[in-house]
Scaffold this motif. Sequence first.
Motif, PDB file in Angstrom:
ATOM      1  N   LEU A   1      23.348 -48.427 -56.953  1.00  0.00           N
ATOM      2  CA  LEU A   1      22.051 -47.775 -56.866  1.00  0.00           C
ATOM      3  C   LEU A   1      20.947 -48.783 -57.165  1.00  0.00           C
ATOM      4  N   MET A   2      19.904 -48.715 -56.373  1.00  0.00           N
ATOM      5  CA  MET A   2      18.737 -49.559 -56.618  1.00  0.00           C
ATOM      6  C   MET A   2      17.543 -48.645 -56.836  1.00  0.00           C
ATOM      7  N   LEU A   3      16.904 -48.785 -57.984  1.00  0.00           N
ATOM      8  CA  LEU A   3      15.737 -47.969 -58.273  1.00  0.00           C
ATOM      9  C   LEU A   3      14.608 -48.324 -57.318  1.00  0.00           C
ATOM     10  N   MET A   4      14.061 -47.303 -56.686  1.00  0.00           N
ATOM     11  CA  MET A   4      12.946 -47.507 -55.763  1.00  0.00           C
ATOM     12  C   MET A   4      11.613 -47.243 -56.459  1.00  0.00           C
ATOM     13  N   ALA A   5      11.574 -46.115 -57.160  1.00  0.00           N
ATOM     14  CA  ALA A   5      10.296 -45.726 -57.751  1.00  0.00           C
ATOM     15  C   ALA A   5      10.518 -44.682 -58.831  1.00  0.00           C
ATOM     16  N   THR A   6       9.530 -44.610 -59.707  1.00  0.00           N
ATOM     17  CA  THR A   6       9.496 -43.596 -60.759  1.00  0.00           C
ATOM     18  C   THR A   6       8.410 -42.606 -60.394  1.00  0.00           C
ATOM     19  N   SER A   7       8.796 -41.348 -60.347  1.00  0.00           N
ATOM     20  CA  SER A   7       7.888 -40.285 -59.918  1.00  0.00           C
ATOM     21  C   SER A   7       7.418 -39.485 -61.118  1.00  0.00           C
ATOM     22  N   ASN A   8       6.135 -39.459 -61.350  1.00  0.00           N
ATOM     23  CA  ASN A   8       5.568 -38.733 -62.480  1.00  0.00           C
ATOM     24  C   ASN A   8       4.742 -37.554 -61.989  1.00  0.00           C
ATOM     25  N   GLU A   9       4.992 -36.407 -62.557  1.00  0.00           N
ATOM     26  CA  GLU A   9       4.293 -35.196 -62.150  1.00  0.00           C
ATOM     27  C   GLU A   9       2.801 -35.330 -62.376  1.00  0.00           C
ATOM     28  N   GLY A  10       2.052 -35.083 -61.318  1.00  0.00           N
ATOM     29  CA  GLY A  10       0.603 -35.094 -61.418  1.00  0.00           C
ATOM     30  C   GLY A  10      -0.044 -36.460 -61.346  1.00  0.00           C
ATOM     31  N   SER A  11       0.743 -37.496 -61.128  1.00  0.00           N
ATOM     32  CA  SER A  11       0.143 -38.830 -61.024  1.00  0.00           C
ATOM     33  C   SER A  11       0.861 -39.639 -59.949  1.00  0.00           C
ATOM     34  N   LYS A  12       0.339 -40.802 -59.676  1.00  0.00           N
ATOM     35  CA  LYS A  12       0.934 -41.644 -58.644  1.00  0.00           C
ATOM     36  C   LYS A  12       2.269 -42.202 -59.108  1.00  0.00           C
ATOM     37  N   ALA A  13       3.158 -42.368 -58.147  1.00  0.00           N
ATOM     38  CA  ALA A  13       4.462 -42.934 -58.469  1.00  0.00           C
ATOM     39  C   ALA A  13       4.342 -44.428 -58.754  1.00  0.00           C
ATOM     40  N   THR A  14       5.268 -44.914 -59.526  1.00  0.00           N
ATOM     41  CA  THR A  14       5.350 -46.346 -59.813  1.00  0.00           C
ATOM     42  C   THR A  14       6.488 -46.934 -59.007  1.00  0.00           C
ATOM     43  N   TYR A  15       6.171 -47.896 -58.155  1.00  0.00           N
ATOM     44  CA  TYR A  15       7.161 -48.455 -57.252  1.00  0.00           C
ATOM     45  C   TYR A  15       7.728 -49.762 -57.795  1.00  0.00           C
ATOM     46  N   GLU A  16       9.005 -49.971 -57.532  1.00  0.00           N
ATOM     47  CA  GLU A  16       9.642 -51.231 -57.909  1.00  0.00           C
ATOM     48  C   GLU A  16       9.209 -52.327 -56.942  1.00  0.00           C
ATOM     49  N   GLN A  17       9.330 -53.533 -57.413  1.00  0.00           N
ATOM     50  CA  GLN A  17       8.933 -54.677 -56.601  1.00  0.00           C
ATOM     51  C   GLN A  17       9.736 -54.701 -55.310  1.00  0.00           C
ATOM     52  N   GLY A  18       9.036 -54.911 -54.207  1.00  0.00           N
ATOM     53  CA  GLY A  18       9.695 -54.986 -52.910  1.00  0.00           C
ATOM     54  C   GLY A  18       9.793 -53.660 -52.189  1.00  0.00           C
ATOM     55  N   VAL A  19       9.405 -52.573 -52.824  1.00  0.00           N
ATOM     56  CA  VAL A  19       9.441 -51.253 -52.184  1.00  0.00           C
ATOM     57  C   VAL A  19       8.047 -50.920 -51.686  1.00  0.00           C
ATOM     58  N   GLU A  20       7.936 -50.666 -50.383  1.00  0.00           N
ATOM     59  CA  GLU A  20       6.625 -50.404 -49.788  1.00  0.00           C
ATOM     60  C   GLU A  20       6.169 -48.979 -50.091  1.00  0.00           C
TER      61      GLU A  20
ATOM     62  N   ALA B   1       4.469 -32.934 -57.132  1.00  0.00           N
ATOM     63  CA  ALA B   1       3.383 -31.959 -57.288  1.00  0.00           C
ATOM     64  C   ALA B   1       3.645 -30.912 -58.349  1.00  0.00           C
ATOM     65  N   SER B   2       4.910 -30.734 -58.716  1.00  0.00           N
ATOM     66  CA  SER B   2       5.212 -29.735 -59.740  1.00  0.00           C
ATOM     67  C   SER B   2       6.271 -30.288 -60.674  1.00  0.00           C
ATOM     68  N   LEU B   3       6.519 -29.568 -61.744  1.00  0.00           N
ATOM     69  CA  LEU B   3       7.484 -30.034 -62.742  1.00  0.00           C
ATOM     70  C   LEU B   3       8.928 -29.876 -62.291  1.00  0.00           C
ATOM     71  N   THR B   4       9.119 -29.278 -61.129  1.00  0.00           N
ATOM     72  CA  THR B   4      10.497 -29.083 -60.663  1.00  0.00           C
ATOM     73  C   THR B   4      10.745 -29.669 -59.279  1.00  0.00           C
ATOM     74  N   LEU B   5       9.753 -30.332 -58.709  1.00  0.00           N
ATOM     75  CA  LEU B   5       9.919 -30.823 -57.347  1.00  0.00           C
ATOM     76  C   LEU B   5       9.270 -32.184 -57.151  1.00  0.00           C
ATOM     77  N   SER B   6      10.051 -33.101 -56.630  1.00  0.00           N
ATOM     78  CA  SER B   6       9.530 -34.391 -56.179  1.00  0.00           C
ATOM     79  C   SER B   6      10.019 -34.593 -54.755  1.00  0.00           C
ATOM     80  N   THR B   7       9.177 -35.147 -53.914  1.00  0.00           N
ATOM     81  CA  THR B   7       9.581 -35.403 -52.534  1.00  0.00           C
ATOM     82  C   THR B   7       9.423 -36.874 -52.197  1.00  0.00           C
ATOM     83  N   LEU B   8      10.328 -37.343 -51.380  1.00  0.00           N
ATOM     84  CA  LEU B   8      10.290 -38.710 -50.867  1.00  0.00           C
ATOM     85  C   LEU B   8      10.182 -38.615 -49.354  1.00  0.00           C
ATOM     86  N   THR B   9       9.130 -39.164 -48.797  1.00  0.00           N
ATOM     87  CA  THR B   9       8.966 -39.173 -47.353  1.00  0.00           C
ATOM     88  C   THR B   9       9.114 -40.590 -46.838  1.00  0.00           C
ATOM     89  N   VAL B  10      10.086 -40.776 -45.964  1.00  0.00           N
ATOM     90  CA  VAL B  10      10.273 -42.075 -45.316  1.00  0.00           C
ATOM     91  C   VAL B  10       9.453 -42.030 -44.036  1.00  0.00           C
TER      92      VAL B  10
END
Lengths: 117, 111
Positions: free
Chosen positions: A44-63, A72-81
């Motif tokens: 597994l390679m970490l791509m990003a950290t998703s925080n509710e209500g704020s911008k995600a933090t991306y790992e180096q090299g991830v666009e 958007a909510s405390l129970t849902l995160s979405t990743l759109t490629v």
Amino acid sequence: GAVVSQHPSWVICKSGTSVKIECRSLDFQATTMFWYRQFPKQSLMLMATSNEGSKATYEQGVEKDKFLINHASLTLSTLTVTSAHPEDSSFYICSASVLPGGTGELFFGEGSRLTVL
Amino acid sequence: TQLLEQSPQFLSIQEGENLTVYCNSSSVFSSLQWYRQEPGEGPVLLVTVVTGGEVKKLKRLTFQFGDARKDSSLHITAAQPGDTGLYLCAGAEAGSYQLTFGKGTKLSVIP
């Protein structure tokens, strides 16, 4: 233990299209979720950290413009490629923690396998 | 970013044999976790170790955290076909909740 669910489990799309993957914490609230990518026979390679209500933090090299994350909510995160290409084909996995700040035990979703033709 | 080296990368053994998987780093971890992943599924946590020298047992699985908290091992006694899977170690730096994963050990237990 806590349950994290991903949808869809499998998705096949044409090159150039966008694909959205959902990660839901079913029985707990997750202020922090993590997105990983796993290529065949690799870890597994970490791509990003998703925080509710704020911008995600991306790992180096991830666009960040290619891999859009919305928590958007405390129970849902979405990743759109966006504008997916064959090299984006991979197994995408999310995880969430029952504790604030992402500490404590992580619970993983079942994963979503993306195949871009 | 801390790096975790896992060995062996692949392991194929007969049912009933014992095996050990190693996870090593040059860095110190505040905690280290072991996961088992089946094909097409997300990893499932087996154990978390946090204290140097700590040993935890989970049925036939024994986990050890090195005294210096730089390495860990997973020992399986009398392996069963149901133990087949990808075993991943993952470590967290002090004060961080982000995990760095090793490359994994793919274990096949032949009946």
